[in-house]
Design a protein around this motif. Structure first.
Motif, PDB file in Angstrom:
ATOM      1  N   ILE A 158      -1.391   4.311  -1.735  1.00  0.00           N
ATOM      2  CA  ILE A 158      -2.806   4.187  -1.377  1.00  0.00           C
ATOM      3  C   ILE A 158      -2.910   3.681   0.057  1.00  0.00           C
ATOM      4  CG2 ILE A 158      -3.574   3.784  -3.740  1.00  0.00           C
ATOM      5  CD1 ILE A 158      -3.553   0.814  -3.203  1.00  0.00           C
ATOM      6  N   SER A 159      -4.089   3.781   0.634  1.00  0.00           N
ATOM      7  CA  SER A 159      -4.261   3.342   2.015  1.00  0.00           C
ATOM      8  C   SER A 159      -4.341   1.818   2.079  1.00  0.00           C
ATOM      9  CB  SER A 159      -5.528   3.945   2.619  1.00  0.00           C
ATOM     10  OG  SER A 159      -6.684   3.354   2.043  1.00  0.00           O
TER      11      SER A 159
ATOM     12  N   ARG B 271      -6.433   0.057   3.805  1.00  0.00           N
ATOM     13  CA  ARG B 271      -7.838  -0.359   3.713  1.00  0.00           C
ATOM     14  C   ARG B 271      -8.300  -0.397   2.253  1.00  0.00           C
ATOM     15  NH1 ARG B 271     -13.015   2.454   6.857  1.00  0.00           N
ATOM     16  NH2 ARG B 271     -14.604   1.015   6.038  1.00  0.00           N
ATOM     17  N   TYR B 272      -7.913   0.612   1.483  1.00  0.00           N
ATOM     18  CA  TYR B 272      -8.291   0.662   0.071  1.00  0.00           C
ATOM     19  C   TYR B 272      -7.669  -0.504  -0.688  1.00  0.00           C
ATOM     20  CZ  TYR B 272      -8.786   2.545  -4.678  1.00  0.00           C
ATOM     21  OH  TYR B 272      -9.088   2.716  -6.009  1.00  0.00           O
TER      22      TYR B 272
ATOM     23  N   ALA C 188       0.829  -1.203   0.000  1.00  0.00           N
ATOM     24  CA  ALA C 188       0.000   0.000   0.000  1.00  0.00           C
ATOM     25  C   ALA C 188       0.865   1.255   0.000  1.00  0.00           C
ATOM     26  CB  ALA C 188      -0.927  -0.011   1.214  1.00  0.00           C
ATOM     27  N   ASP C 189       1.917   1.250   0.815  1.00  0.00           N
ATOM     28  CA  ASP C 189       2.799   2.412   0.892  1.00  0.00           C
ATOM     29  C   ASP C 189       3.513   2.636  -0.436  1.00  0.00           C
ATOM     30  OD1 ASP C 189       4.170   4.488   2.564  1.00  0.00           O
ATOM     31  OD2 ASP C 189       5.926   3.295   2.008  1.00  0.00           O
TER      32      ASP C 189
END
Length: 319
Positions: A239-240, A242-243, A234-235
Motif C-alpha cells: 500500500i502507499s 500516505r494510505y 507500506a512497501d
C-alpha cells in the motif's frame, strides 16, 4: 505460596471480606458473592513467573464482579486467562455472554466491567498477563474479552500442557528460569490467540481494517529490525505510505508512535528479567532504538520512570 481460606469456621461478613481480599490481592480489585455463605471452602496457590502471574484455585460456587469503580484510577490493565479443570464457568463482559468448559480457556479484561461465576466446586488455573505485553504481540486486546479457546489441539493444547509442565518444575527453578518460563507461556498464549480465525476476523471486517491489521502484524514481527519505518511497512503490505499513515491516524496514533510503543513494552520486559545481563543500551539497541537519549526520554514518558529505575525496582521486588 499457598493461601487457604475455610469459610466454615468464619462468620459470613468477615469471611466474605477475607476471600474477596485473597482474590483481589492475586489479580485486581473485585467483589465476590459466595453462594453458600455459611459453609464456603477455597484454596489458592500462587506463583510468580516474571511478568506473568499464575495461580490455582479450588473453591465452592462463587460469583466475581469487576465494576467500573474498581479500575477508574488504574493506568495499566491486565488480562486473566481462566482455565477450568472440572466444571464449566460462565462469563459476561461488554454484552458478550459466554461459557467455558474444561479443556478450554477464557480471556477476561480488567479494564471493563464483568461477571464470572461457576455453580459448583471447581478447580481452575488463572494466568494474569499485562495487556501491554499481549498488545505488543497480537495487537489490540480490547476485542479479546469474553473469547473462549479450545485447548484440546494445536498451539492452544501446547500452551496448556506447557503451563502444567512449568508448575511441576517451578519449585526447582531460580528467578531467571521462572521468568523464562513465564515468557514462554506468554508467547504460546499469544500464538494460540493469533491462530484463531475469530481474532483475525474481528479486526478485518473491512478492506481498510484488513490493511491495518496486516500492517500492525508486520510491525510486531519486525520490531528488532533497525531499519523498520513507515515506508518499509507500506512497501511490505503493498500500500502507499500516505494510505498507511491515514489508517493509523484513524486509530489516534501515528505509524512511528505505534512502532515506538511496542518496542518500549518489549524493552520493559527485558529490563525486568532477572537473567538478562544486557545493559540498558544493549536492550534498547536490540529492540531497534539507535539513540540512547531518545530511548530514555520516550521510556520515561511511557512508564513514568527511567530504564535504570525499572531494573532497580524489579531487582528490589525479587529480594
Amino acid at each position: 505460596m499457598t493461601i487457604i481460606f475455610n469459610r466454615a469456621h468464619t462468620q459470613a461478613p468477615k469471611g466474605d471480606e477475607t476471600w474477596q481480599q485473597v482474590v483481589s490481592e492475586a489479580y485486581f480489585p473485585l467483589e465476590t458473592d459466595c453462594r453458600d455463605r455459611s459453609n464456603f471452602y477455597g484454596t489458592m496457590d500462587r506463583w510468580s513467573l516474571g511478568v506473568v502471574g499464575l495461580s490455582r484455585i479450588q473453591c465452592d460456587a462463587v460469583l466475581y464482579r469487576r465494576k467500573r469503580h474498581h479500575f477508574l484510577n488504574e493506568t495499566e490493565s491486565s488480562l486473566l486467562i481462566a482455565i477450568p479443570e472440572n466444571e464449566e464457568v460462565q462469563f459476561s463482559q461488554n454484552q458478550r455472554r459466554t461459557s467455558c468448559k474444561p479443556g478450554g480457556f477464557l480471556v477476561e479484561r480488567s479494564d471493563a466491567p464483568y461477571e464470572y461465576w461457576h455453580d459448583g466446586r471447581n478447580v481452575q488455573w488463572v494466568l494474569k498477563v499485562p495487556s501491554a505485553s499481549v498488545r505488543a504481540r497480537v495487537g489490540p486486546a480490547e476485542r479479546l474479552g469474553g473469547l473462549t479457546f479450545d485447548g484440546r489441539e494445536g498451539v492452544a493444547s501446547y500452551f496448556l500442557s506447557s503451563l502444567r509442565m512449568a508448575v511441576s518444575h517451578v519449585a526447582q527453578l531460580d528467578d531467571a528460569a521462572r521468568e523464562a518460563a513465564g515468557n514462554h507461556l506468554l508467547d504460546l498464549l499469544c500464538l494460540a490467540i493469533r491462530n484463531d480465525s475469530r481474532v483475525l476476523g474481528s479486526s478485518t471486517s473491512t478492506i481498510r481494517s484488513a490493511h491495518l491489521y496486516r500492517a500492525e502484524q508486520f510491525i510486531r514481527e519486525h520490531l528488532k529490525a533497525p531499519d523498520l519505518s513507515p515506508a518499509v511497512v507500506a512497501d511490505a503490505c503493498g500500500i502507499s505510505l500516505r494510505y498507511l499513515q491515514q489508517l493509523f491516524t484513524e486509530t489516534g496514533q501515528s505509524v512511528n508512535g505505534y512502532i515506538r510503543d511496542r518496542r518500549l513494552v518489549r524493552c520493559s520486559e527485558d529490563l525486568r528479567a532477572a537473567g538478562n545481563a544486557a545493559t540498558v543500551a544493549e536492550i534498547a539497541y536490540r529492540w531497534g532504538f539507535a539513540d540512547q537519549a531518545q530511548f530514555s526520554k520516550h521510556y520515561k514518558a511511557r512508564f513514568g520512570c527511567t530504564p535504570t529505575e525499572t531494573r532497580k525496582e524489579a531487582g528490589r521486588l525479587r529480594t
